[in-house]
Motif scaffolding. Structure first.
Motif, PDB file in Angstrom:
ATOM      1  N   ALA A  15       0.828  -1.209   0.000  1.00  0.00           N
ATOM      2  CA  ALA A  15       0.000   0.000   0.000  1.00  0.00           C
ATOM      3  C   ALA A  15       0.862   1.259   0.000  1.00  0.00           C
ATOM      4  CB  ALA A  15      -0.928  -0.001   1.211  1.00  0.00           C
ATOM      5  N   LEU A  16       1.977   1.224   0.727  1.00  0.00           N
ATOM      6  CA  LEU A  16       2.910   2.356   0.714  1.00  0.00           C
ATOM      7  C   LEU A  16       3.476   2.590  -0.685  1.00  0.00           C
ATOM      8  CD1 LEU A  16       5.057   2.019   3.957  1.00  0.00           C
ATOM      9  CD2 LEU A  16       3.721   3.981   3.261  1.00  0.00           C
ATOM     10  N   ILE A  17       3.858   1.509  -1.342  1.00  0.00           N
ATOM     11  CA  ILE A  17       4.396   1.615  -2.703  1.00  0.00           C
ATOM     12  C   ILE A  17       3.333   2.161  -3.645  1.00  0.00           C
ATOM     13  CG2 ILE A  17       5.213   0.287  -4.697  1.00  0.00           C
ATOM     14  CD1 ILE A  17       6.683  -1.530  -2.692  1.00  0.00           C
ATOM     15  N   ALA A  18       2.127   1.625  -3.561  1.00  0.00           N
ATOM     16  CA  ALA A  18       1.046   2.092  -4.432  1.00  0.00           C
ATOM     17  C   ALA A  18       0.792   3.582  -4.227  1.00  0.00           C
ATOM     18  CB  ALA A  18      -0.221   1.283  -4.176  1.00  0.00           C
ATOM     19  N   VAL A  45      12.665   8.162  -3.997  1.00  0.00           N
ATOM     20  CA  VAL A  45      12.759   9.198  -2.967  1.00  0.00           C
ATOM     21  C   VAL A  45      11.383   9.426  -2.329  1.00  0.00           C
ATOM     22  CG1 VAL A  45      13.240  11.647  -2.539  1.00  0.00           C
ATOM     23  CG2 VAL A  45      14.758  10.311  -4.012  1.00  0.00           C
ATOM     24  N   THR A  46      10.347   9.478  -3.150  1.00  0.00           N
ATOM     25  CA  THR A  46       8.988   9.629  -2.624  1.00  0.00           C
ATOM     26  C   THR A  46       8.647   8.471  -1.697  1.00  0.00           C
ATOM     27  OG1 THR A  46       8.326  10.803  -4.628  1.00  0.00           O
ATOM     28  CG2 THR A  46       6.559   9.895  -3.269  1.00  0.00           C
ATOM     29  N   LEU A  47       9.027   7.258  -2.084  1.00  0.00           N
ATOM     30  CA  LEU A  47       8.781   6.076  -1.260  1.00  0.00           C
ATOM     31  C   LEU A  47       9.522   6.180   0.074  1.00  0.00           C
ATOM     32  CD1 LEU A  47       7.636   3.241  -0.826  1.00  0.00           C
ATOM     33  CD2 LEU A  47       9.596   2.354  -2.110  1.00  0.00           C
ATOM     34  N   LEU A  48      10.768   6.619   0.043  1.00  0.00           N
ATOM     35  CA  LEU A  48      11.528   6.780   1.285  1.00  0.00           C
ATOM     36  C   LEU A  48      10.824   7.750   2.228  1.00  0.00           C
ATOM     37  CD1 LEU A  48      15.173   7.010  -0.110  1.00  0.00           C
ATOM     38  CD2 LEU A  48      14.037   5.010   0.870  1.00  0.00           C
ATOM     39  N   LEU A  49      10.305   8.840   1.688  1.00  0.00           N
ATOM     40  CA  LEU A  49       9.581   9.812   2.511  1.00  0.00           C
ATOM     41  C   LEU A  49       8.303   9.203   3.093  1.00  0.00           C
ATOM     42  CD1 LEU A  49      10.056  12.966   0.284  1.00  0.00           C
ATOM     43  CD2 LEU A  49      11.211  12.448   2.448  1.00  0.00           C
ATOM     44  N   GLU A  50       7.600   8.409   2.307  1.00  0.00           N
ATOM     45  CA  GLU A  50       6.387   7.731   2.796  1.00  0.00           C
ATOM     46  C   GLU A  50       6.730   6.755   3.924  1.00  0.00           C
ATOM     47  OE1 GLU A  50       3.116   8.037   2.163  1.00  0.00           O
ATOM     48  OE2 GLU A  50       3.427   9.659   0.742  1.00  0.00           O
ATOM     49  N   ILE A  51       7.829   6.032   3.764  1.00  0.00           N
ATOM     50  CA  ILE A  51       8.242   5.078   4.802  1.00  0.00           C
ATOM     51  C   ILE A  51       8.611   5.829   6.077  1.00  0.00           C
ATOM     52  CG2 ILE A  51       9.981   3.365   5.458  1.00  0.00           C
ATOM     53  CD1 ILE A  51      10.060   2.591   2.435  1.00  0.00           C
ATOM     54  N   GLU A  52       9.337   6.926   5.937  1.00  0.00           N
ATOM     55  CA  GLU A  52       9.686   7.715   7.120  1.00  0.00           C
ATOM     56  C   GLU A  52       8.441   8.225   7.831  1.00  0.00           C
ATOM     57  OE1 GLU A  52      14.143   9.423   6.241  1.00  0.00           O
ATOM     58  OE2 GLU A  52      12.444  10.676   5.621  1.00  0.00           O
ATOM     59  N   LYS A  53       7.462   8.666   7.060  1.00  0.00           N
ATOM     60  CA  LYS A  53       6.201   9.126   7.643  1.00  0.00           C
ATOM     61  C   LYS A  53       5.521   7.988   8.407  1.00  0.00           C
ATOM     62  CE  LYS A  53       4.220  11.580   4.397  1.00  0.00           C
ATOM     63  NZ  LYS A  53       3.235  12.056   3.416  1.00  0.00           N
ATOM     64  N   GLU A  54       5.510   6.815   7.802  1.00  0.00           N
ATOM     65  CA  GLU A  54       4.874   5.643   8.418  1.00  0.00           C
ATOM     66  C   GLU A  54       5.592   5.239   9.705  1.00  0.00           C
ATOM     67  OE1 GLU A  54       2.000   2.455   8.306  1.00  0.00           O
ATOM     68  OE2 GLU A  54       2.128   4.249   7.081  1.00  0.00           O
ATOM     69  N   ARG A  57       9.981   8.399  11.926  1.00  0.00           N
ATOM     70  CA  ARG A  57      11.392   8.712  12.174  1.00  0.00           C
ATOM     71  C   ARG A  57      12.158   8.671  10.854  1.00  0.00           C
ATOM     72  NH1 ARG A  57      14.472   4.331  11.302  1.00  0.00           N
ATOM     73  NH2 ARG A  57      13.598   2.265  11.623  1.00  0.00           N
ATOM     74  N   PRO A  58      13.342   9.309  10.828  1.00  0.00           N
ATOM     75  CA  PRO A  58      14.164   9.230   9.618  1.00  0.00           C
ATOM     76  C   PRO A  58      14.735   7.818   9.434  1.00  0.00           C
ATOM     77  CG  PRO A  58      14.938  10.985  11.095  1.00  0.00           C
ATOM     78  CD  PRO A  58      13.902  10.191  11.834  1.00  0.00           C
ATOM     79  N   LEU A  59      14.947   7.452   8.207  1.00  0.00           N
ATOM     80  CA  LEU A  59      15.590   6.169   7.912  1.00  0.00           C
ATOM     81  C   LEU A  59      17.089   6.295   8.117  1.00  0.00           C
ATOM     82  CD1 LEU A  59      13.641   5.308   4.664  1.00  0.00           C
ATOM     83  CD2 LEU A  59      13.523   4.050   6.822  1.00  0.00           C
ATOM     84  N   ARG A  60      17.698   5.222   8.588  1.00  0.00           N
ATOM     85  CA  ARG A  60      19.150   5.171   8.712  1.00  0.00           C
ATOM     86  C   ARG A  60      19.739   4.820   7.344  1.00  0.00           C
ATOM     87  NH1 ARG A  60      17.225   2.281  13.141  1.00  0.00           N
ATOM     88  NH2 ARG A  60      17.859   0.329  12.198  1.00  0.00           N
ATOM     89  N   PRO A  61      20.976   5.228   7.070  1.00  0.00           N
ATOM     90  CA  PRO A  61      21.578   4.956   5.751  1.00  0.00           C
ATOM     91  C   PRO A  61      21.524   3.484   5.342  1.00  0.00           C
ATOM     92  CG  PRO A  61      22.941   6.502   6.944  1.00  0.00           C
ATOM     93  CD  PRO A  61      21.858   6.039   7.906  1.00  0.00           C
TER      94      PRO A  61
END
Length: 79
Positions: A15-18, A45-54, A57-61
């Motif tokens: 669902a995040l990817i979609a 990049v958009t997906l990374l931002l969605e994951i961080e929102k979910e 917190r920020p994602l680690r490298p």
């Protein structure tokens, strides 16, 4: 982790990817960056931002480098 929790994680990740890629319809649990034409660098990049929102917190490298499929996102969300 039970089979149902794995499946729930995959549904959540798909669902995040979609949402990130503006895909109408379902994203398969076995989808990855090679099987989805919409998975380009900008959408990544958009997906990374969605994951961080979910996650809230920020994602680690090392997490950023591991994101390449529905299942990898599901593992990250379950951690």
């Amino acid at each position: 982790m039970t089979e149902s929790s794995v499946e729930a994680g995959e549904i959540r990740a798909a669902a995040l990817i979609a949402r990130a890629f503006n895909i109408q319809g379902e994203v398969a649990a076995d989808a990855d960056m090679l099987s989805l034409p919409a998975w380009d660098s900008m959408n990544h990049v958009t997906l990374l931002l969605e994951i961080e929102k979910e996650l809230g917190r920020p994602l680690r490298p090392e997490e950023v480098g591991s994101i390449d499929s529905v299942r990898s996102i599901a593992r990250l969300l379950a951690a």
